[in-house]
Write an enzyme that holds these catalytic residues in place. Structure first.
Site, mmCIF file in Angstrom:
data_model
loop_
_atom_site.group_PDB
_atom_site.id
_atom_site.type_symbol
_atom_site.label_atom_id
_atom_site.label_comp_id
_atom_site.label_asym_id
_atom_site.label_seq_id
_atom_site.Cartn_x
_atom_site.Cartn_y
_atom_site.Cartn_z
ATOM 1 N N SER A 168 -2.918 -1.411 6.750
ATOM 2 C CA SER A 168 -3.822 -0.446 6.143
ATOM 3 C C SER A 168 -4.297 0.581 7.184
ATOM 4 O O SER A 168 -3.487 1.268 7.793
ATOM 5 C CB SER A 168 -4.989 -1.172 5.478
ATOM 6 O OG SER A 168 -5.738 -0.306 4.661
ATOM 7 N N ASP A 385 1.760 -1.568 -4.237
ATOM 8 C CA ASP A 385 0.503 -1.003 -3.743
ATOM 9 C C ASP A 385 0.502 0.496 -4.003
ATOM 10 O O ASP A 385 1.437 1.192 -3.606
ATOM 11 C CB ASP A 385 0.380 -1.279 -2.241
ATOM 12 C CG ASP A 385 -0.775 -0.544 -1.595
ATOM 13 O OD1 ASP A 385 -1.810 -0.357 -2.262
ATOM 14 O OD2 ASP A 385 -0.645 -0.165 -0.414
ATOM 15 N N HIS A 438 -1.068 -4.501 -1.238
ATOM 16 C CA HIS A 438 -1.468 -3.726 -0.064
ATOM 17 C C HIS A 438 -1.387 -4.540 1.231
ATOM 18 O O HIS A 438 -0.856 -4.063 2.230
ATOM 19 C CB HIS A 438 -2.884 -3.200 -0.280
ATOM 20 C CG HIS A 438 -3.355 -2.253 0.789
ATOM 21 N ND1 HIS A 438 -2.674 -1.097 1.104
ATOM 22 C CD2 HIS A 438 -4.434 -2.287 1.615
ATOM 23 C CE1 HIS A 438 -3.319 -0.457 2.073
ATOM 24 N NE2 HIS A 438 -4.386 -1.165 2.404
#
Length: 461
Positions: A168, A385, A438
């Site tokens: 991320s 994601d 994610h």
């Protein structure tokens, strides 16, 4: 540049942990926690969890793992993504949540340092008010300082291959940390760090490309109609960020687009949007974060499709996050982890209260520099994601302009497709984890581990 031995001793504390509340029997792996002071005054104290490789710690790589956010605790990586523990997800009844082994822990192929960074994350804290002020550049320099001091205190691992990884928001910070390490090695900083490369999952890298990828991703996943997709491409010309307010048709199309995806769980489009207790104290129901483009605020925002938020349920993935807060805020757990009393009142899995300055707008140039220096890299995407889509990640990798040496193909785990992969001439491997979200290893732990192990062992996926 040498690190003064007196400062190193003063700034370092470590504890080996054999038992943890909520886990039956002794831990079947080596766990260490501790603090290292960084900066000139060492006011900033960074907390870490270290798990020694369960395979061959003398030779296996050392991975420094930086959880994203910024502000998400390393504990999240330890128990939800790649570490050797996970929570038994059952309805909370007031007793201490239970921990069980994770059979797909990445520590079966590498030693891993899980670092609470930047300051204010997890159990990392500052002794001074000035120390709480940080940002992309300062925090990455502190991570580099941390690693140097940590290795001085763990000389048995100085020769092991070193990698830096994260997911991320770490797509911004990991490449900079790797460049800091590389620059420090070239400058003769001690100790020399045996840096080999880095890995990133669903990494924020070039936000404009990533934001623009959401529309084609949504179309490909069947979230918007062909007609709306074609109109969006025409009216917005493929640019869905910083839209000119006078472009009313583009804004209208974007409004229709957001109405279609508002009820979607952005970190995994196939999973439900789950509400969960933000903390045991506040008992406030908070949904997964959703965002609308700033230039759409002038229009009427569509209302969420959920009229009444459902009660927190163990069937929701986020319920385990609630259990983690109950577990780690228990006074006996904190004692077992050797957390310093009075430094952090209430642990949060992800904090949004940091005094943090976002200074990196794109990390592409760091990837180029590291590629020129010959470092290996693994970039992987959970392909369901929408927060950082695999389409956006492929776009910035393509923009690096390196030739393909192993073209797009499936890779397998137990005779099933685990995802797809492609390798480039700059030692960069791209891989998808089919069906993952994610934080990809959280959703597909077996496939995530196999991908990691093969890449670390220099095997083809």
């Amino acid at each position: 540049m040498k690190l003064a031995s007196s400062n190193t001793t003063r700034s370092f504390s470590q504890s080996t942990i054999s038992y943890l509340p909520g886990f039956t029997g002794p831990l079947p792996f080596h766990l260490e926690t501790g603090y290292i002071g960084v900066d000139e005054t060492e006011d900033v104290q960074l907390f870490y969890y270290f798990v020694r490789s369960e395979r061959n710690a003398k030779e296996d790589p050392l991975l420094l793992w930086l959880t994203g956010g910024p502000g998400c605790s390393a504990f999240s990586g330890l128990v939800f993504e790649i570490g050797p523990l996970k929570f038994e997800v059952v309805e909370y009844n007031g007793s201490l949540p239970t921990l069980v082994p994770n059979p797909h822990s990445w520590t079966k192929a590498a030693s891993i340092i899980f670092l609470d960074q930047p300051v204010g994350t997890g159990f990392s804290y500052s002794k001074s008010s000035e120390g709480w002020m940080t940002g992309d550049l300062k925090s990455t320099e502190q991570v580099y300082q941390f690693l140097r001091k940590w290795l001085i205190n763990h000389p048995e691992l100085l020769r092991n291959p070193v990698y830096v990884g994260g997911d991320s928001y770490s797509g911004f910070t990991v490449p900079l940390v790797v460049q800091d390490i590389s620059d420090g090695n070239e400058a003769g900083n001690e100790p020399f760090i045996n840096l080999k490369g880095y890995l990133l999952g669903n990494p924020v890298t070039d936000p404009i490309q990533e934001q623009n990828s959401k529309v084609p991703f949504s179309h490909g996943m069947g979230l918007i109609s062909d007609e709306l997709y074609e109109s969006l491409k025409k009216s917005c010309a493929g640019e869905y960020t910083n839209v000119n307010p006078s472009n009313t048709q583009c804004l209208k199309d974007l409004q229709a687009y957001y109405k279609c995806i508002l009820g979607i769980n952005t970190v995994h489009i196939l999973e439900p949007i789950c509400y969960f207790l933000a903390s045991p104290e506040t008992e406030t129901l908070v949904p997964y974060k959703r965002s609308l483009r700033e230039n759409l605020k002038q229009l009427d925002d569509p209302k969420p499709p959920l009229r009444d938020p459902p009660a927190p349920s163990p069937e929701c993935r986020s319920y385990a996050y609630l259990l983690s807060a109950y577990w780690i805020n228990d006074k006996n757990v904190r004692k077992a982890l050797h957390v310093r009393d009075g430094t952090v009142q209430q642990w949060q899995r992800c904090s949004d209260r940091l005094s943090y300055k976002n200074e990196i707008s794109s990390s592409l140039r760091y990837h180029l520099t590291l590629s020129e220096r010959g470092y290996r890299s693994l970039i992987y995407s959970g392909d369901h994601d929408i927060t950082v889509t695999f389409i956006g990640t492929q776009a910035w990798i393509k923009s690096l302009n390196y030739s393909i040496i192993d073209d797009w193909r499936p890779w397998f785990v137990d005779a099933q497709i685990g995802g797809y992969t492609r390798t480039y001439s700059n030692n960069m491997t791209f891989a998808t984890l089919k069906g993952a979200g994610h934080t990809a290893p959280e959703y597909n732990p077996k496939e995530g581990f196999e991908m990691f192990k093969r890449w670390m062992d220099n095997e083809a996926l």
